[in-house]
Motif scaffolding. Structure first.
Motif, short mmCIF file in Angstrom:
data_model
loop_
_atom_site.label_atom_id
_atom_site.label_comp_id
_atom_site.label_asym_id
_atom_site.label_seq_id
_atom_site.Cartn_x
_atom_site.Cartn_y
_atom_site.Cartn_z
N LYS A 121 44.40 -20.43 16.48
CA LYS A 121 43.01 -20.88 16.58
C LYS A 121 42.08 -19.83 15.99
O LYS A 121 42.13 -18.65 16.36
CB LYS A 121 42.63 -21.16 18.03
CG LYS A 121 41.26 -21.82 18.18
CD LYS A 121 41.03 -22.38 19.56
CE LYS A 121 39.71 -23.14 19.63
NZ LYS A 121 39.45 -23.73 20.96
N ASN A 124 36.30 -22.37 15.53
CA ASN A 124 36.40 -23.76 15.98
C ASN A 124 37.44 -24.57 15.21
O ASN A 124 37.38 -25.79 15.16
CB ASN A 124 35.04 -24.46 15.89
CG ASN A 124 34.51 -24.51 14.47
OD1 ASN A 124 34.83 -23.64 13.66
ND2 ASN A 124 33.70 -25.52 14.16
N TYR A 125 38.44 -23.88 14.62
CA TYR A 125 39.53 -24.53 13.90
C TYR A 125 40.86 -24.16 14.53
O TYR A 125 41.03 -23.08 15.09
CB TYR A 125 39.56 -24.12 12.43
CG TYR A 125 38.43 -24.67 11.60
CD1 TYR A 125 38.55 -25.89 10.97
CD2 TYR A 125 37.24 -23.95 11.43
CE1 TYR A 125 37.52 -26.40 10.18
CE2 TYR A 125 36.21 -24.45 10.67
CZ TYR A 125 36.36 -25.67 10.05
OH TYR A 125 35.33 -26.17 9.28
N LYS A 164 43.08 -28.94 13.06
CA LYS A 164 42.14 -29.56 14.00
C LYS A 164 40.81 -28.81 13.93
O LYS A 164 40.78 -27.59 13.81
CB LYS A 164 42.70 -29.54 15.42
CG LYS A 164 41.92 -30.40 16.41
CD LYS A 164 42.63 -30.44 17.76
CE LYS A 164 43.89 -31.28 17.69
NZ LYS A 164 44.55 -31.42 19.00
N TRP A 165 39.73 -29.58 14.02
CA TRP A 165 38.37 -29.03 13.98
C TRP A 165 37.60 -29.50 15.20
O TRP A 165 37.64 -30.67 15.57
CB TRP A 165 37.67 -29.50 12.71
CG TRP A 165 36.19 -29.19 12.66
CD1 TRP A 165 35.61 -27.98 12.45
CD2 TRP A 165 35.12 -30.13 12.81
NE1 TRP A 165 34.24 -28.10 12.45
CE2 TRP A 165 33.92 -29.41 12.67
CE3 TRP A 165 35.06 -31.51 13.04
CZ2 TRP A 165 32.66 -30.02 12.78
CZ3 TRP A 165 33.83 -32.12 13.14
CH2 TRP A 165 32.65 -31.38 13.00
N TYR A 166 36.89 -28.55 15.85
CA TYR A 166 36.13 -28.84 17.07
C TYR A 166 34.64 -28.72 16.81
O TYR A 166 34.18 -27.83 16.09
CB TYR A 166 36.51 -27.85 18.18
CG TYR A 166 37.93 -27.97 18.68
CD1 TYR A 166 38.24 -28.75 19.78
CD2 TYR A 166 38.97 -27.29 18.04
CE1 TYR A 166 39.53 -28.86 20.24
CE2 TYR A 166 40.28 -27.40 18.51
CZ TYR A 166 40.55 -28.18 19.60
OH TYR A 166 41.83 -28.28 20.06
N ASP A 167 33.87 -29.63 17.42
CA ASP A 167 32.41 -29.56 17.43
C ASP A 167 31.94 -29.92 18.83
O ASP A 167 31.81 -31.10 19.16
CB ASP A 167 31.83 -30.52 16.40
CG ASP A 167 30.31 -30.42 16.32
OD1 ASP A 167 29.74 -29.46 16.88
OD2 ASP A 167 29.70 -31.30 15.70
N TYR A 171 36.39 -33.60 18.60
CA TYR A 171 37.33 -32.95 17.68
C TYR A 171 38.06 -34.00 16.86
O TYR A 171 38.16 -35.17 17.23
CB TYR A 171 38.33 -32.06 18.43
CG TYR A 171 39.16 -32.75 19.49
CD1 TYR A 171 40.37 -33.37 19.18
CD2 TYR A 171 38.75 -32.74 20.83
CE1 TYR A 171 41.14 -33.97 20.16
CE2 TYR A 171 39.52 -33.34 21.81
CZ TYR A 171 40.70 -33.96 21.48
OH TYR A 171 41.46 -34.57 22.45
#
Length: 260
Positions: A121, A124-125, A164-167, A171
């Motif tokens: 990680k 945020n990826y 994976k990308w988180y906001d 995600y």
């Protein structure tokens, strides 16, 4: 009993490991299967034109811990997965004498895998890699007076990459893998039974999740999965053989994921 092998392995894994998360989903399989003659022209197909609720999956993910060295830190996971679908498709092809023929096919498709994953990680990826072993079982029951049952099955290995990308609470991501079958088989319940050795069988899979983190324990996730297999023609038995084929199935799921 072979169709329940992966499900039994999954149940054993859940009973012996302390879970990190358990995800259960319901959804649909859209079939796109085509067979070809030796000259490469189309022979027959199994398709359905829409998504219907016809199956689901269960996925168990166990956190094996964090590995650190001077350059990188990654988390290891063990994943157990099982899916099942029971649906009907439209058969379009011909009889043995070449007469065009259309009918309905009942399909029973079971798949599962045991997968090791390493995830890194960065802000945020998440970036990762994985490899695993799986099993695929398909009963193709062509109905009607000219119909008969065919059973396709094979173990396989897979290697792949994940992203994976988180906001905030949302995600999205993708798992992309190469799949290669080991000693694939097809058994035709015809003429007393014909047990074919399929030719080289390989493909790839893409899993695209879109998730929302409800709280620390629960996620809601939508999955789109594209699963492709290319199968070369089989050996010849008593003048019969299984022709080469392409499978380009797609799946749509809605799932709940519980983290504990």
């Amino acid at each position: 009993m072979k169709k329940f092998l992966v499900g039994s392995i999954l149940a054993l894994g859940i009973s012996t490991l302390q879970a990190s998360s358990l995800e259960v989903g319901l959804g649909s399989l859209k079939f796109d299967y085509n067979e070809y003659k030796e000259d490469g022209t189309w022979l027959d197909s199994e398709t359905n034109s829409k998504y219907d609720l016809d199956g689901g999956f269960v996925k168990y993910e166990h956190n094996l811990g964090v590995v650190k060295d001077e350059d990188i830190k990654y988390t290891q996971y063990l994943e157990l997965y099982y899916s099942f679908h029971l649906n009907t498709t439209d058969y379009d092809g011909s009889l043995q004498d070449g007469t065009p023929h259309q009918t309905i096919t009942d399909n029973y498709l079971h798949q599962g895998h045991l997968r090791y994953k390493a995830i890194n990680k960065i802000e945020n990826y998440e970036l990762g890699m994985f490899f695993g072993l799986g099993y695929r079982y398909w009963d193709r029951d062509i109905l009607g007076s000219a119909g008969y049952l065919e059973t396709y099955e094979w173990p396989y290995y897979e290697v792949g990459l994940s992203w994976k990308w988180y906001d905030k609470n949302f995600y999205m991501g993708a798992d992309i893998s190469y799949q290669k079958a080991y000693q694939p088989k097809m058994y035709a319940h015809l003429n007393g039974g014909l047990d074919f050795d399929l030719g080289d069988t390989k493909g790839y899979k893409i899993d695209i999740p879109l998730g929302y983190k409800v709280n620390e324990s629960w996620d809601i996730i939508a999955h789109y999965i594209y699963d492709s297999w290319d199968i070369e023609k089989s050996n010849i038995i008593n003048g019969h053989y299984e022709p080469s084929s392409e499978t380009k199935n797609s799946y749509a799921y809605i799932s709940l994921k519980y983290k504990f």
